[in-house]
Enzyme design. Structure first.
Site, PDB file in Angstrom:
ATOM      1  N   HIS A  43      -5.203  -7.214   2.776  1.00 10.27           N
ATOM      2  CA  HIS A  43      -3.883  -7.500   3.352  1.00 10.27           C
ATOM      3  C   HIS A  43      -3.417  -8.915   2.980  1.00 10.27           C
ATOM      4  O   HIS A  43      -2.250  -9.136   2.647  1.00 10.27           O
ATOM      5  CB  HIS A  43      -3.976  -7.331   4.876  1.00 10.27           C
ATOM      6  N   GLU A  55      -2.201  -8.913  -0.503  1.00 16.36           N
ATOM      7  CA  GLU A  55      -0.860  -8.310  -0.554  1.00 16.36           C
ATOM      8  C   GLU A  55       0.222  -9.364  -0.250  1.00 16.36           C
ATOM      9  O   GLU A  55       1.225  -9.462  -0.947  1.00 16.36           O
ATOM     10  CB  GLU A  55      -0.789  -7.164   0.458  1.00 16.36           C
ATOM     11  N   HIS A  56      -0.026 -10.180   0.792  1.00 20.41           N
ATOM     12  CA  HIS A  56       0.943 -11.229   1.130  1.00 20.41           C
ATOM     13  C   HIS A  56       1.115 -12.210  -0.028  1.00 20.41           C
ATOM     14  O   HIS A  56       2.211 -12.668  -0.318  1.00 20.41           O
ATOM     15  CB  HIS A  56       0.446 -12.022   2.354  1.00 20.41           C
ATOM     16  N   GLU A  92       0.979 -12.715  12.602  1.00 18.42           N
ATOM     17  CA  GLU A  92       1.057 -11.256  12.471  1.00 18.42           C
ATOM     18  C   GLU A  92      -0.074 -10.608  13.288  1.00 18.42           C
ATOM     19  O   GLU A  92       0.149  -9.636  14.017  1.00 18.42           O
ATOM     20  CB  GLU A  92       0.946 -10.863  10.986  1.00 18.42           C
TER      21      GLU A  92
END
Lengths: 424, 425
Positions: free
Chosen positions: B69, B72-73, B144
């Protein structure tokens, strides 16, 4: 509007609109009743729950749901939502196109008839909604109202919204208050049902592959059997900013604080405000995203919303408690930058292209087309076709954006604090 | 380059699947009348892939939780500018997501398709990680993570996964923890990138308003041929039994949220998809909106319309789940158990199963209505060794006997109940 979408009157304050687009593999038929938000919001909100559970013809939930499943998973849904000062009660059905039927069924006609039966021929006992079912749906509505707390971002937004429009119809929750829901009786429910079908303005919007021939006649006949006494339709009133902005704080045992700021604008230039809001906090290239999130790493989400009907703009973010002040100051600083005209033509062009892309995308789903159509019906002053809207977006100047930003007046700040942060 | 035209007689439509010389699988589905194109570029790399090696590595490496993740950012960032800026210059909407078993980058546009496809292919193939830009992301991802920690729906789901599995990495939160992401650095990101972002492990899928010839020309020009590196990702051995019978957490919510998860063995590839339809049809027949169970317990107020029974599956996991909001979650489980026992004896009415089958067909055809759903559907099908039309045929081939066999495997004794109870305000 009327010619474009073939919108026509089929009964007193009842309009039928159909939009055919053969690319779709489904059809959607929506019936939307519109009334001003009032003390009746709670009882109004109970009714679609009752109507979509069964009908006189399909008199149990099992029979209704089984029939919908047989019609290739036809989806019968309800939605009660606010639009400025108005409450919209929507019941709709989404169905597969007839050409995909395995046994040549007329899926659209059969499903539309089910929707009609649910609305106009409900299951009643001695002329009333069954008391036990009514109590159940009242409880379900109260549980849904309470479930606002499940989503902290939305909870904070609704708290701020309520304060921002205190004293105006918009402050009434579309699901009503739980005390009002609890007070609903079989008599008041029946009264509300009659009011919905006989007094509220109604829009029937059909979108999909079909040409919907004959559906207007069926709906006209159904409404024709009712003695219509339409109430006066009240347009939402633009909200004036408070003389002194209000600042509210609530503390909960949560991991992340939420900041919601409401500003109001008397300016009725929808497209200028739309571009300004997108530039400020509507996209990944916006001021809020680029600065508060990307440069300062303070938030995961930081955005703004614009509400035309009431004339407001929000700033919202989720942030650690010890960074709250910093985040609030930077959000306001970014608005100030726009007010001073500190943005480039390139930034504005990107934003305009983004909005245009979103507008065009809305034509690719039946729900998007339905919603754009409804918006055009509710606010005809703002343009109707996508091309007109695109023209209006492109016509917004940098001066319009600066004017829009300078028209904003602080009204309400709501902060949901974390007791964990306070303890640190 | 190997090109296949795939056709569905039921839909009267076709699409193209290409095994490109670069190693990438490309799926193309032009859709007449649509204004927008949706392109998605994905890799079989998700949060479960924490231990892996290629044939260039001597040993397996285990990386911090949440790194897929995090990657991905960071991938949007380039040496000169952020890919989001390039998309924004054309008005395109771009985004990305990481699941348990995949990461995907996508854009939607109504103009400048070629330019946007170039941007997509460029940034996904050209990572640019620096100590500074990696560090900068920690604050954003920490927020997040915290946002999700307050979300009762997410917590009831994750607590359930953590309770049914002992070792399976699906029990790890996709975004990791504030502590685990603090261990992530640019070297680890490059290691993960070079392992999983190999075109042999990826799919590009495009649907809607675009010219397939233009798309292929751009692919030919921009794709960098990749060697198959013999990637191996380990899903650890998992005991057949659950870890914990019941888990509870208190958070602000209206009603208690519950999730009953049945532990089942892992299934692979096509069989996983086939069983997905069998189990879902069985669950819909037994607990769906027109089942006797649903009506009886909805009418008594035990459950409401949040009640759901469906399969959650991915690479390395297959979990039939029953979930919803209810005042008495334990009583719901008691009733579910009774109903399973009754249906095992008496059988699901065959007529109900046939109706569910018809409804499933309707849902599958309806999904071809939306450009995003079609593009994602092609990519996901490819990740599951299928093509997008296989789902329709697979669902049509499910038999009543298969559904009943699936019902027989449901064992409350080997299930977990996860509950989030309301925290007093």
């Amino acid at each position: 509007m009327d010619n474009l979408y073939n919108r026509h009157k089929i009964a007193d304050e009842v309009y039928f609109t159909s939009i055919t687009d053969t690319k779709f593999k489904i059809n959607r038929v929506s019936v939307l009743f519109i009334t001003q938000l009032s003390k009746n919001a709670a009882v109004n909100a109970v009714i679609p729950r009752m109507l979509t559970k069964c009908s006189a013809k399909l008199d149990t939930m099992t029979k209704l749901n089984k029939r919908l499943a047989e019609l290739y998973s036809a989806s019968l849904t309800f939605n009660v939502f606010p639009d400025g000062d108005n409450q919209i009660i929507e019941m709709s059905i989404n169905v597969l196109n007839n050409r995909y039927a395995l046994n040549s069924e007329d899926i659209l006609r059969d499903s539309a008839q089910i929707l009609l039966d649910c609305i106009f021929d409900p299951y009643l006992e001695n002329g009333q909604f069954p008391a036990q079912s009514l109590e159940l749906e009242k409880q379900n509505l109260m549980d849904d109202n309470d479930a606002e707390i499940n989503n902290k971002t939305q909870y904070a937004y609704l708290k701020a919204y309520e304060e921002a429009f205190r004293g105006e119809p918009a402050a009434v929750r579309s699901g009503g208050r739980n005390e009002e829901v609890a007070a609903v009786t079989v008599e008041s429910a029946m009264e509300a049902y009659r009011r919905i079908i006989s007094e509220m303005r109604a829009e029937i919007i059909c979108v999909g592959e079909s040409d919907f021939t004959g559906l207007d006649t069926i709906f006209a006949e159904a409404f024709g059997k009712i003695s219509r006494r339409p109430e006066k339709y009240e347009k939402s009133a633009v909200s004036l900013a408070k003389n002194e902005p209000v600042r509210l704080t609530e503390t909960l045992s949560i991991e992340q604080c939420k900041l919601v700021m409401f500003m109001k604008t008397p300016l009725r230039k929808r497209y200028a405000l739309m571009v300004m809001q997108s530039l400020y906090g509507g996209t990944e290239s916006s001021k809020l995203f680029q600065n508060v999130r990307e440069k300062m790493s303070l938030c995961y989400y930081c955005y703004s919303r614009y509400g035309y009907a009431k004339g407001f703009l929000t700033t919202e973010c989720g942030v650690d408690g010890n960074n709250l002040e910093k985040a609030e100051a930077e959000c306001l600083n970014q608005l100030e930058e726009i007010r001073k005209g500190h943005f480039t033509d390139d930034e504005v062009n990107k934003i305009k292209l983004f909005i245009i892309n979103i507008l065009k995308s809305s034509t690719d789903t039946v729900s998007g087309v339905t919603s754009k159509c409804m918006s055009g019906i509710m606010y005809p002053e703002n343009a109707v076709t996508i091309d007109e809207m695109i023209g209006n977006i492109n016509a917004v100047t940098n001066e319009d954006i600066i004017e829009a930003a300078n028209s904003l007046v602080p009204d309400t700040v709501f902060i949901l604090r974390s007791d964990k942060e306070a303890a640190e | 380059m190997k090109k296949e035209i795939l056709t569905s007689s039921r839909l009267g439509e076709s699409c193209t699947r290409i095994k490109h010389d670069s190693g990438l699988t490309i799926c193309l589905y032009p859709m007449k009348g649509y204004s927008t194109a949706f392109a998605i570029f994905g890799t079989r790399y998700g949060s479960v892939d924490t231990t892996f090696k290629t044939d260039a590595d001597a040993d397996f490496i285990t990386v911090p939780e949440g790194i897929a993740h995090y990657l991905e950012h960071k991938l949007f960032e380039g040496e000169e500018c952020n890919a989001m800026d390039k998309f924004a210059a054309t008005g395109a909407y771009s985004n990305a997501y990481t699941t348990f078993d995949a990461t995907a980058y996508h854009f939607t546009c109504s103009s400048h398709f070629g330019q946007n496809l170039r941007t997509l292919l460029d940034f996904v193939q050209n990572p640019y990680f620096t100590d500074e830009n990696v560090q900068k992301e920690q604050g954003i991802i920490a927020q997040e993570i915290k946002n999700y920690l307050d979300d009762p729906g997410w917590r009831v789901f994750f607590n359930g996964l953590q309770a049914i599995y002992h070792n399976n990495p699906v029990r790890i939160d996709i975004a990791g923890t504030v502590e685990s992401i603090a261990q992530i650095n640019k070297e680890l990101l490059y290691r993960c990138y070079n392992t999983f972002y190999n075109l042999n492990n990826m799919t590009l899928s495009i649907a809607g308003n675009f010219d397939p010839d233009e798309a292929l020309r751009i692919c030919d020009e921009m794709l960098k041929p990749a060697r198959d590196t013999g990637l191996q990702a380990i899903i650890p051995e998992e005991p057949p039994t659950i870890k914990e019978k019941r888990v509870t957490q208190k958070l602000y919510c209206a009603l208690p949220l519950f999730q009953l998860s049945f532990k089942r063995p892992n299934l692979k590839g096509r069989e996983s998809s086939r069983q997905y339809f069998i189990y879902n049809m069985m669950l819909d027949s037994a607990f769906g909106f027109f089942s006797p169970f649903f009506t009886k317990h909805y009418d008594s107020g035990l459950i409401n319309d949040t009640f759901d029974a469906s399969v959650f599956k991915g690479r390395g996991f297959f979990i039939p789940m029953i979930s919803g909001d209810a005042r008495e979650p334990d009583r719901v489980v008691e009733m579910v158990d009774k109903e399973i026992s009754r249906l095992k004896k008496e059988g699901i009415p065959e007529e109900d199963f046939e109706i569910v089958k018809k409804a499933t067909y309707g849902d599958l055809i309806s999904a071809f209505n939306n450009v995003g759903a079609v593009a994602k559907g092609m990519m996901n099908a490819d990740f599951n060794e299928l093509n997008i039309y296989d789902n329709i045929e697979m669902a049509a081939a499910v038999t009543y006997e298969e559904a009943m066999e699936a019902l027989d495997t449901l064992d409350i004794g080997n299930s977990n109940l996860s509950v989030v109870e309301p925290l007093e305000r």
